[in-house]
Design an enzyme around this catalytic site. Structure first.
Site, PDB file in Angstrom:
ATOM      1  N   ARG A   1       0.821  -1.220   0.000  1.00 53.85           N
ATOM      2  CA  ARG A   1       0.000   0.000   0.000  1.00 53.85           C
ATOM      3  C   ARG A   1       0.850   1.263   0.000  1.00 53.85           C
ATOM      4  O   ARG A   1       0.462   2.262  -0.602  1.00 53.85           O
ATOM      5  CB  ARG A   1      -0.943   0.001   1.207  1.00 53.85           C
TER       6      ARG A   1
ATOM      7  N   LYS B   1     -17.667 -16.557   5.557  1.00 53.40           N
ATOM      8  CA  LYS B   1     -19.101 -16.307   5.753  1.00 53.40           C
ATOM      9  C   LYS B   1     -19.861 -15.997   4.467  1.00 53.40           C
ATOM     10  O   LYS B   1     -19.416 -15.171   3.674  1.00 53.40           O
ATOM     11  CB  LYS B   1     -19.295 -15.133   6.709  1.00 53.40           C
TER      12      LYS B   1
ATOM     13  N   GLY C   1      -8.953  -9.067   1.147  1.00 51.47           N
ATOM     14  CA  GLY C   1      -7.813  -8.989   2.067  1.00 51.47           C
ATOM     15  C   GLY C   1      -7.111 -10.328   2.248  1.00 51.47           C
ATOM     16  O   GLY C   1      -5.885 -10.423   2.114  1.00 51.47           O
TER      17      GLY C   1
ATOM     18  N   GLY D   1     -13.088  -4.477   0.812  1.00 52.13           N
ATOM     19  CA  GLY D   1     -14.514  -4.156   0.734  1.00 52.13           C
ATOM     20  C   GLY D   1     -14.894  -3.348  -0.502  1.00 52.13           C
ATOM     21  O   GLY D   1     -15.931  -3.599  -1.122  1.00 52.13           O
TER      22      GLY D   1
HETATM   23  P1  ADP Z   1     -11.331 -12.348   1.779  1.00 50.63           P
HETATM   24  O1  ADP Z   1     -10.697 -11.409   2.782  1.00 50.63           O
HETATM   25  O2  ADP Z   1     -10.310 -12.804   0.743  1.00 50.63           O
HETATM   26  O3  ADP Z   1     -12.575 -11.773   1.163  1.00 50.63           O
HETATM   27  P2  ADP Z   1     -12.755 -13.752   3.844  1.00 50.63           P
HETATM   28  O4  ADP Z   1     -12.444 -12.670   4.810  1.00 50.63           O
HETATM   29  O5  ADP Z   1     -14.142 -13.890   3.372  1.00 50.63           O
HETATM   30  O6  ADP Z   1     -11.770 -13.671   2.584  1.00 50.63           O
HETATM   31  O7  ADP Z   1     -12.400 -15.156   4.518  1.00 50.63           O
HETATM   32  C1  ADP Z   1     -11.092 -15.520   4.886  1.00 50.63           C
HETATM   33  C2  ADP Z   1     -11.093 -16.430   6.086  1.00 50.63           C
HETATM   34  O8  ADP Z   1     -11.883 -17.596   5.862  1.00 50.63           O
HETATM   35  C3  ADP Z   1      -9.696 -16.934   6.410  1.00 50.63           C
HETATM   36  O9  ADP Z   1      -9.308 -16.455   7.670  1.00 50.63           O
HETATM   37  C4  ADP Z   1      -9.819 -18.462   6.407  1.00 50.63           C
HETATM   38  O10 ADP Z   1      -9.101 -19.096   7.440  1.00 50.63           O
HETATM   39  C5  ADP Z   1     -11.318 -18.651   6.615  1.00 50.63           C
HETATM   40  N1  ADP Z   1     -11.760 -19.962   6.141  1.00 50.63           N
HETATM   41  C6  ADP Z   1     -11.615 -20.505   4.924  1.00 50.63           C
HETATM   42  N2  ADP Z   1     -12.104 -21.753   4.883  1.00 50.63           N
HETATM   43  C7  ADP Z   1     -12.576 -22.038   6.119  1.00 50.63           C
HETATM   44  C8  ADP Z   1     -13.200 -23.191   6.732  1.00 50.63           C
HETATM   45  N3  ADP Z   1     -13.450 -24.295   6.025  1.00 50.63           N
HETATM   46  N4  ADP Z   1     -13.544 -23.097   8.037  1.00 50.63           N
HETATM   47  C9  ADP Z   1     -13.302 -21.972   8.739  1.00 50.63           C
HETATM   48  N5  ADP Z   1     -12.727 -20.858   8.229  1.00 50.63           N
HETATM   49  C10 ADP Z   1     -12.359 -20.891   6.932  1.00 50.63           C
HETATM   50 MG    MG Z   2     -11.077 -11.079   4.900  1.00 54.88          MG
END
Ligand code: ADP
Ligand code: MG
Length: 383
Positions: free
Chosen positions: A34, A193, A341, A364
């Site tokens: 960044r 989620k 992220g 986001g």
């Molecule tokens: P991004 O930041 O790329 O949008 P998210 O914030 O939605 O991604 O999700 C990332 C998190 O999801 C990570 O910390 C990862 O450990 C968790 N994760 C991925 N698969 C699983 C799983 N099967 N059970 C629990 N947590 C998970």
């Molecule tokens: Mg994330």
């Protein structure tokens, strides 16, 4: 959109809103991306003999000053990178005086904007205080442009304003690859989620050909289809939503890597009709299926790791998918766009960040842009 090169910054005071919200652990910056990315805009402004007032938020302080969220530690880092002195000021009244007395070509870094309560409220009085520091406002923080905050929106209504070079570059790339994307399109969506990605999934359902689901999010979908998912993480209150959303575009896991608890060593690969433990990664058959699909597609979107990639035992599927997508991109077989992220962290972990066609470091804001939402920080810069 009004661009930096369209406005005259010569010998002016320029308020440059950047995103210096870098990841820090035990006082060490884990990733300087960044900071490095805003240097071209700063250098351009220096060629214009402007006085530069750098401003950013950092972390989420609750109310007022908290030492651990101070931006003071970046003064030295910036001095080093820019090879010139960078001033620092935490008091906005003193800063106003300082911007008058500064020499042309000098740089001032302000304290964390979120120490001031007006920032997140998009408060007019606070924005006026900020606007007193400058003649021109430049937004170079695409990653913050989904927030209606004073340093993003209100200040842009008070001063002549424009998009910085980094913001312009980010939008150029997103438009270039995603306005009329090459088809077929595969989106690989993981993460923890469904609830944080509902709008994204709905929008993708309209626009892409395939949506491969991984991560804990997949568990909620499997639950919706009536599978037992052991003690896997899922979102009970979104099972019905997941069920209603499913269509023929969705590709759900066939097999998963399971374990009784995150640090137990009874790791197994099971089919989805045999989940009695906790699912933490996609299984090899599922990865094979996603890779085969990726090889048929012309555009691939990556958001959210498909497993708990922070733990090497559950990073295999995420890494295998990233490697294949990198390979396809490098061989001009597909355009790959990655963002989020944790996705960025996963790419950095396997050092394949530079092998994607484009990586958006905005979390986001990138998602909201993909969802087709209007970002308030961009709207205010439009002509
Ligand atoms: P991004 O930041 O790329 O949008 P998210 O914030 O939605 O991604 O999700 C990332 C998190 O999801 C990570 O910390 C990862 O450990 C968790 N994760 C991925 N698969 C699983 C799983 N099967 N059970 C629990 N947590 C998970
Ligand atoms: Mg994330």
């Amino acid at each position: 959109m009004r661009l930096l090169k369209d406005i005259d910054c010569k010998n002016k005071r320029v308020f440059l809103r950047v995103d210096l919200n870098v990841p820090v652990m035990n006082g060490k910056i884990l990733d300087e991306t960044r900071i490095n990315k805003i240097l071209p805009t700063i250098q351009y402004l220096l060629t214009q003999n402007a006085k530069i007032i750098l401003a950013s938020h950092f972390g989420r302080p609750k109310s007022g000053y908290e030492e651990k969220y101070s931006l003071r530690f970046l003064q030295n880092v910036l001095q080093h990178k820019l090879e010139q002195e960078v001033l620092f000021e935490d008091n906005l009244n003193d800063a106003a005086q300082l911007t008058q007395n500064m020499q042309l070509g000098e740089i001032l870094l302000l304290e964390n904007l979120r120490f001031f309560s007006g920032e997140t409220k998009n408060d007019l009085e606070f924005a006026k205080q900020l606007s007193n520091l400058a003649d021109i406002y430049v937004n170079d923080a695409f990653s913050c442009s989904h927030r209606a905050h004073a340093s993003i929106v209100k200040i842009a209504e008070l001063l002549p304003s424009a998009a910085g070079l980094l913001l312009e570059d980010e939008l150029d790339n997103l438009h270039k690859y995603l306005d009329k994307p090459n088809k077929p399109i595969l989106a690989i969506i993981g993460g923890s989620k469904i609830s944080t990605k509902l709008d994204l999934l709905k929008e993708l359902s309209k626009k892409v050909d395939y949506i491969a689901i991984g991560g804990a999010m997949a568990n909620t979908f499997l639950k919706a289809l009536g599978y037992e998912i052991g003690n896997s993480f899922y979102e009970e209150e979104f099972v019905a939503t997941a069920k209603a959303m499913l269509n023929e575009k969705f590709i759900l896991p066939k097999d998963l890597v399971v374990v009784s608890s995150i640090d137990a060593d009874d790791i197994e690969i099971v089919d989805i009709d045999h989940i009695t433990k906790m699912a933490l990664d996609l299984g090899p058959e599922t990865v094979k299926q996603i890779i085969a699909l990726a090889q048929k597609c012309k555009t691939i979107l990556l958001n959210g790791p498909v497993g708990v990639f922070e733990n090497p035992s559950f990073a295999k599927a995420t890494n295998a998918i990233i490697k294949e997508v990198a390979n396809l991109s490098q061989n001009n077989k597909a355009i790959s766009i990655a963002g989020g992220g944790d996705m960025v962290a996963a790419l950095t972990q396997v050092r394949l960040f530079d092998q994607m066609t484009y990586v958006s470091t905005a979390g986001g804001a990138f998602l909201e842009w993909l969802e087709g939402k209007e970002l308030p920080g961009l709207l205010v810069l439009s002509c």
